[in-house]
Design an enzyme around this catalytic site. Structure first.
Site, mmCIF file in Angstrom:
data_model
loop_
_atom_site.group_PDB
_atom_site.id
_atom_site.type_symbol
_atom_site.label_atom_id
_atom_site.label_comp_id
_atom_site.label_asym_id
_atom_site.label_seq_id
_atom_site.Cartn_x
_atom_site.Cartn_y
_atom_site.Cartn_z
ATOM 1 N N LYS A 162 -20.438 71.949 35.366
ATOM 2 C CA LYS A 162 -19.618 71.460 34.252
ATOM 3 C C LYS A 162 -18.126 71.592 34.524
ATOM 4 O O LYS A 162 -17.322 70.885 33.925
ATOM 5 C CB LYS A 162 -19.993 72.185 32.954
ATOM 6 C CG LYS A 162 -21.358 71.764 32.444
ATOM 7 C CD LYS A 162 -21.587 72.218 31.021
ATOM 8 C CE LYS A 162 -22.921 71.702 30.497
ATOM 9 N NZ LYS A 162 -23.331 72.336 29.255
ATOM 10 N N LYS A 201 -28.385 65.871 26.111
ATOM 11 C CA LYS A 201 -27.902 65.308 24.854
ATOM 12 C C LYS A 201 -26.451 64.889 24.927
ATOM 13 O O LYS A 201 -26.018 64.032 24.191
ATOM 14 C CB LYS A 201 -28.118 66.275 23.686
ATOM 15 C CG LYS A 201 -27.767 67.721 23.950
ATOM 16 C CD LYS A 201 -28.086 68.571 22.732
ATOM 17 C CE LYS A 201 -28.768 69.874 23.038
ATOM 18 N NZ LYS A 201 -28.085 70.763 23.972
ATOM 19 N N LYS A 260 -31.038 65.281 34.921
ATOM 20 C CA LYS A 260 -31.906 65.706 33.816
ATOM 21 C C LYS A 260 -31.468 64.973 32.550
ATOM 22 O O LYS A 260 -30.295 64.603 32.422
ATOM 23 C CB LYS A 260 -31.865 67.221 33.649
ATOM 24 C CG LYS A 260 -30.623 67.734 32.990
ATOM 25 C CD LYS A 260 -30.774 69.178 32.517
ATOM 26 C CE LYS A 260 -29.506 69.541 31.770
ATOM 27 N NZ LYS A 260 -29.411 70.838 31.221
HETATM 28 P P1 TYM Z 1 -29.773 73.468 25.395
HETATM 29 O O1 TYM Z 1 -29.319 73.112 24.033
HETATM 30 O O2 TYM Z 1 -29.081 72.821 26.545
HETATM 31 O O3 TYM Z 1 -31.301 73.139 25.507
HETATM 32 C C1 TYM Z 1 -32.268 73.633 24.567
HETATM 33 C C2 TYM Z 1 -33.580 73.837 25.316
HETATM 34 O O4 TYM Z 1 -34.028 72.588 25.866
HETATM 35 C C3 TYM Z 1 -34.274 72.730 27.246
HETATM 36 N N1 TYM Z 1 -33.930 71.461 27.909
HETATM 37 C C4 TYM Z 1 -34.784 70.746 28.646
HETATM 38 N N2 TYM Z 1 -36.061 70.965 29.003
HETATM 39 C C5 TYM Z 1 -36.643 70.027 29.772
HETATM 40 N N3 TYM Z 1 -36.024 68.896 30.195
HETATM 41 C C6 TYM Z 1 -34.738 68.648 29.865
HETATM 42 N N4 TYM Z 1 -34.142 67.532 30.264
HETATM 43 C C7 TYM Z 1 -34.055 69.597 29.055
HETATM 44 N N5 TYM Z 1 -32.809 69.648 28.542
HETATM 45 C C8 TYM Z 1 -32.749 70.801 27.844
HETATM 46 C C9 TYM Z 1 -33.353 73.861 27.702
HETATM 47 O O5 TYM Z 1 -33.814 74.487 28.876
HETATM 48 C C10 TYM Z 1 -33.396 74.790 26.515
HETATM 49 O O6 TYM Z 1 -34.522 75.671 26.583
HETATM 50 N N6 TYM Z 1 -27.560 77.852 26.213
HETATM 51 C C11 TYM Z 1 -28.775 77.237 25.663
HETATM 52 C C12 TYM Z 1 -29.060 77.668 24.252
HETATM 53 C C13 TYM Z 1 -29.036 79.122 24.069
HETATM 54 C C14 TYM Z 1 -30.066 80.033 24.345
HETATM 55 C C15 TYM Z 1 -29.555 81.303 23.979
HETATM 56 C C16 TYM Z 1 -31.341 79.900 24.874
HETATM 57 C C17 TYM Z 1 -27.996 79.821 23.553
HETATM 58 N N7 TYM Z 1 -28.315 81.139 23.513
HETATM 59 C C18 TYM Z 1 -30.332 82.451 24.147
HETATM 60 C C19 TYM Z 1 -32.104 81.042 25.026
HETATM 61 C C20 TYM Z 1 -31.597 82.302 24.663
HETATM 62 C C21 TYM Z 1 -28.607 75.728 25.677
HETATM 63 O O7 TYM Z 1 -27.502 75.234 25.682
HETATM 64 O O8 TYM Z 1 -29.781 75.029 25.593
#
Ligand code: TYM
Length: 321
Positions: free
Chosen positions: A108, A192, A189
């Protein structure tokens, strides 16, 4: 046993979030689990405040619409005083080198004109999310596994240095749909916050729009419907999605499909079917702001109550107060 995970409202929930994470949280969740909207994480790059607030509500509604118990969900900023206090303690437990190594930070920040300090330190906030609540398991997609490893390392280091305060959480990555790819560019990947939405299926997209996105999915010229992720990433992605929605392996999902257009149509149908209930429940909830506010307030009180004693213990052994 407590499972904890979050989703960042940096855009609208997409199919990868759903298949890789949210769906499983709903299916496997127990009353002890916590799932939250990590709105603080959406501030690490430029954003619009009104849009962030709207996306936070939408993500909260999606989590509940997906079937997660309303009592298990909360919004991260609603308990931010505790979280940011713990983040500071953990920042003083981590090193610059280990956070600068994070792949997501490198990706990023590469080529960016300015990089917010929060983009570097956000995995430490994520560790605070996890450690504050004493999570035993953190179910995430593959892209978040390095961050969970950091949380584990920080818990161990803090406990060894100051005393046993934190649970060392286990990382749990799904076997299927751990990495759903962009339909228009299967080398990336699905995300969003992609600049180009053509290959991103959002959870709240209408059935027509979902179908159009699948029809335009990039495949290849091999004209073989087989599961060969290295040689045919676009076809493999469609098979993974179809398999994930129909409870089969990608190779099983390929059986009987001979053309790419049939594959795209079947994948689209399966996704539309999979998303129809959650879409309806989410839209209903968004139409009832008072109910959503009530759920949000209850969730915040619950999360605060569960976590605050761990913060107090950490501050005490760290020589504060
Ligand atoms: P985020 O919002 O990017 O994604 C949320 C969850 O979706 C999964 N994910 C995917 N899985 C499969 N294929 C994809 N293309 C894909 N895109 C996203 C991510 O692996 C995630 O599980 N930093 C984290 C949120 C967070 C968090 C935490 C998670 C904040 N604090 C503490 C666990 C524990 C995030 O931005 O996820």
């Amino acid at each position: 046993m407590t499972r904890l995970s979050g989703a960042t409202p940096s855009g609208r929930a997409q199919l990868g979030n759903y298949l890789g994470a949210i769906r499983r949280w709903a299916a496997e969740g127990t009353a002890d689990d916590l799932y939250f909207v990590s709105d603080l994480h959406a501030m690490t790059t430029a954003y619009n405040p009104q849009r962030l607030r709207a996306l936070t509500r939408e993500m909260l509604a999606v989590l509940i619409g997906a079937g997660i118990r309303p009592a298990s969900v909360f919004v991260q900023s609603d308990i931010m005083r505790d979280l940011t206090a713990l983040t500071w303690v953990l920042e003083c437990t981590s090193t610059f080198g280990e956070v600068a190594r994070m792949i997501q930070f490198k990706e990023k920040s590469a080529g960016a004109k300015t990089v917010r300090l929060g983009l570097l330190t956000y995995p430490v906030l994520m560790a605070a999310d996890i450690l504050l609540q004493g999570a035993d398991e953190v179910p995430v997609g593959e892209d978040q596994s390095q961050h969970v490893e950091l949380a584990r390392a920080l818990a161990r280091r803090f406990n060894t240095t100051f005393g046993d305060v934190f649970v060392v959480p286990d990382l749990v990555v799904p076997q299927v749909a751990a990495r759903v790819r962009d339909l228009a560019d299967p080398s990336r990947k699905m995300a969003k916050s992609s600049r180009d939405d053509a290959g991103v299926v959002f959870v709240l997209d209408s059935p027509d729009l979902v179908r159009r996105k699948f029809r335009r999915a990039v495949t290849d010229t091999a004209n073989r419907v087989e599961y060969r992720p290295d040689e045919q990433p676009g076809v493999a992605n469609l098979l993974e999605i179809l398999g994930a929605c129909t409870g089969r392996s990608p190779a099983e999902a390929a059986a009987g499909i001979t053309t790419y257009s049939a594959l795209k149509d079947q994948a689209a149908d399966a996704v539309i079917e999979e998303l129809s209930g959650i879409r309806k429940r989410t839209l209903d909830l968004l139409d009832d702001p008072a109910e959503l506010d009530r759920i949000r307030a209850t969730g915040a009180a619950h999360a605060a109550e569960r976590g605050s004693h761990r913060l107090e213990a950490a501050l005490r052994v760290a020589g504060l107060g």
